[in-house]
Design an enzyme around this catalytic site. Sequence first.
Site, mmCIF file in Angstrom:
data_model
loop_
_atom_site.group_PDB
_atom_site.id
_atom_site.type_symbol
_atom_site.label_atom_id
_atom_site.label_comp_id
_atom_site.label_asym_id
_atom_site.label_seq_id
_atom_site.Cartn_x
_atom_site.Cartn_y
_atom_site.Cartn_z
ATOM 1 N N ARG A 43 0.831 -1.210 0.000
ATOM 2 C CA ARG A 43 0.000 0.000 0.000
ATOM 3 C C ARG A 43 0.866 1.261 0.000
ATOM 4 N NH1 ARG A 43 -3.011 2.283 4.699
ATOM 5 N NH2 ARG A 43 -4.364 3.898 3.831
ATOM 6 N N HIS A 47 0.544 4.076 -2.844
ATOM 7 C CA HIS A 47 0.154 5.455 -2.542
ATOM 8 C C HIS A 47 1.269 6.451 -2.861
ATOM 9 C CE1 HIS A 47 -3.689 4.937 0.083
ATOM 10 N NE2 HIS A 47 -3.675 4.113 -0.937
ATOM 11 N N HIS A 171 -5.906 -6.273 -3.632
ATOM 12 C CA HIS A 171 -6.662 -6.437 -2.390
ATOM 13 C C HIS A 171 -6.812 -7.894 -1.956
ATOM 14 C CE1 HIS A 171 -8.642 -2.165 -2.452
ATOM 15 N NE2 HIS A 171 -7.371 -2.149 -2.122
ATOM 16 N N TRP A 187 -10.220 -8.783 2.458
ATOM 17 C CA TRP A 187 -10.974 -9.140 1.253
ATOM 18 C C TRP A 187 -10.903 -10.640 0.976
ATOM 19 C CZ3 TRP A 187 -7.903 -4.807 1.731
ATOM 20 C CH2 TRP A 187 -8.470 -3.574 1.454
HETATM 21 FE FE1 DDH Z 1 -6.292 -0.424 -1.759
HETATM 22 N N1 DDH Z 1 -7.278 0.063 -0.067
HETATM 23 N N2 DDH Z 1 -7.644 0.630 -2.857
HETATM 24 N N3 DDH Z 1 -5.236 -0.842 -3.450
HETATM 25 N N4 DDH Z 1 -4.924 -1.428 -0.652
HETATM 26 C C1 DDH Z 1 -6.953 -0.345 1.208
HETATM 27 C C2 DDH Z 1 -5.945 -1.206 1.566
HETATM 28 C C3 DDH Z 1 -5.040 -1.753 0.673
HETATM 29 C C4 DDH Z 1 -8.778 1.229 -2.378
HETATM 30 C C5 DDH Z 1 -9.059 1.467 -1.040
HETATM 31 C C6 DDH Z 1 -8.381 0.876 0.012
HETATM 32 C C7 DDH Z 1 -5.561 -0.418 -4.701
HETATM 33 C C8 DDH Z 1 -6.767 0.165 -5.083
HETATM 34 C C9 DDH Z 1 -7.741 0.598 -4.228
HETATM 35 C C10 DDH Z 1 -3.867 -2.152 -1.160
HETATM 36 C C11 DDH Z 1 -3.371 -2.083 -2.455
HETATM 37 C C12 DDH Z 1 -4.011 -1.441 -3.513
HETATM 38 C C13 DDH Z 1 -7.879 0.244 2.128
HETATM 39 C C14 DDH Z 1 -7.866 0.019 3.630
HETATM 40 C C15 DDH Z 1 -8.764 0.994 1.402
HETATM 41 C C16 DDH Z 1 -9.944 1.783 1.932
HETATM 42 C C17 DDH Z 1 -6.825 0.889 4.331
HETATM 43 C C18 DDH Z 1 -6.813 0.610 5.809
HETATM 44 O O1 DDH Z 1 -7.838 0.840 6.454
HETATM 45 O O2 DDH Z 1 -5.765 0.142 6.310
HETATM 46 C C19 DDH Z 1 -9.651 1.581 -3.480
HETATM 47 C C20 DDH Z 1 -10.995 2.255 -3.342
HETATM 48 C C21 DDH Z 1 -9.014 1.156 -4.618
HETATM 49 C C22 DDH Z 1 -9.550 1.175 -6.011
HETATM 50 O O3 DDH Z 1 -8.827 0.792 -6.980
HETATM 51 C C23 DDH Z 1 -10.782 1.375 -6.320
HETATM 52 C C24 DDH Z 1 -4.477 -0.686 -5.605
HETATM 53 C C25 DDH Z 1 -4.478 -0.290 -7.082
HETATM 54 C C26 DDH Z 1 -3.505 -1.329 -4.875
HETATM 55 C C27 DDH Z 1 -2.177 -1.826 -5.336
HETATM 56 O O4 DDH Z 1 -1.332 -2.128 -4.560
HETATM 57 C C28 DDH Z 1 -1.878 -1.981 -6.751
HETATM 58 C C29 DDH Z 1 -3.324 -3.002 -0.132
HETATM 59 C C30 DDH Z 1 -2.192 -3.995 -0.308
HETATM 60 C C31 DDH Z 1 -4.065 -2.756 1.021
HETATM 61 C C32 DDH Z 1 -3.919 -3.441 2.389
HETATM 62 C C33 DDH Z 1 -3.095 -2.615 3.333
HETATM 63 C C34 DDH Z 1 -2.965 -3.215 4.687
HETATM 64 O O5 DDH Z 1 -2.490 -2.499 5.576
HETATM 65 O O6 DDH Z 1 -3.282 -4.383 4.912
#
Ligand code: DDH
Length: 289
Positions: A43, A47, A171, A187
């Site tokens: 993540r 980001h 996810h 998920w």
């Molecule tokens: Fe995500 N993401 N993400 N995500 N994401 C969250 C957690 C993690 C969205 C929302 C959230 C991607 C796309 C989207 C990861 C990777 C990626 C969380 C929760 C939210 C909300 C955060 C928290 O509470 O800790 C949304 C909306 C989208 C979207 O595409 C519509 C993408 C593109 C990636 C990537 O890596 C390519 C990962 C891994 C997490 C888990 C983190 C954790 O601490 O566990």
Amino acid sequence: THSLAPQKTESKPVDYEQVYKDIADILEDNDYDDGSFGPVLVRLAWHASGTYDKDSKTGGSNAASMRFAPESEHGANAGLKVARDLLEPIKAKYPGISYGDLWTLAGVVAIQELGGPTIAWRPGRTDGVSAQSCTPDGRLPDAGKKEDHIRDIFYRMGFNDQEIVALTGAHALGRCHTDRSGFDGPWSEQPTIFSNEYFKVIAGRKWVKKDLPNGGWQWVDKNSDTTIMMLPAEISMYNDKAFRPYFDLYAKDNDRFFEDFSKAFGTLMELGVPFKGDEKVYRFKTTNA
Ligand code: DDH
């Protein structure tokens, strides 16, 4: 002892193979979340990169601008201090690596070590030196919004519908935290294994709305008492005619998911990076290979 204050990049050659191994070493065997720092590192990498705007050519992973406020305090980045701090001892050991290279490499390490595809990666990011490199708030997806918002956000980075769906398959890893995004739960049943499980879960279950104590809501599995969940934006995407074929494709074909994810994630990591063109491209072996 290691300082957690941001450190400088020194002009020393870096053994990226060794950095890969050192990051792999600190991922597991801990009590953090589901037993791995991998998901939160993925993540962080995402980001750091997903702030890119192709029209103004601003944002992306180059400057590692999330080290500075206000970007470090953006709501979307809540919880990522854990990931940034975790990497500080590695930065101290390899002063020649930039934060942008370190964070994106850590994302690659985490995906590969948790069972995902090989992702081509190259160094070449140069740290920004002040908050002037920060991107404006609002460049990352808002999970409470619908598919049109998700398209706007990812089209701005230069991705198409297929790539958006592939990337969201990340996810399979990790979970939502009530004190970060306000959503709650993973998920998939095995949130430390990278596979096409996300697509199987979204297609295979009956989703019902659940109100959250903070006034928001999310989707939960109707027929199970697991904590498996989906975000509002994700079911909107799943119900979209143009997105759906890719969800179906990846649910059926893990190899195709790995191939498409690897390309799209590799591209994501390079958004906004002014490579010279002579950087070595690495395809790291996993530590258990
Ligand atoms: Fe995500 N993401 N993400 N995500 N994401 C969250 C957690 C993690 C969205 C929302 C959230 C991607 C796309 C989207 C990861 C990777 C990626 C969380 C929760 C939210 C909300 C955060 C928290 O509470 O800790 C949304 C909306 C989208 C979207 O595409 C519509 C993408 C593109 C990636 C990537 O890596 C390519 C990962 C891994 C997490 C888990 C983190 C954790 O601490 O566990």
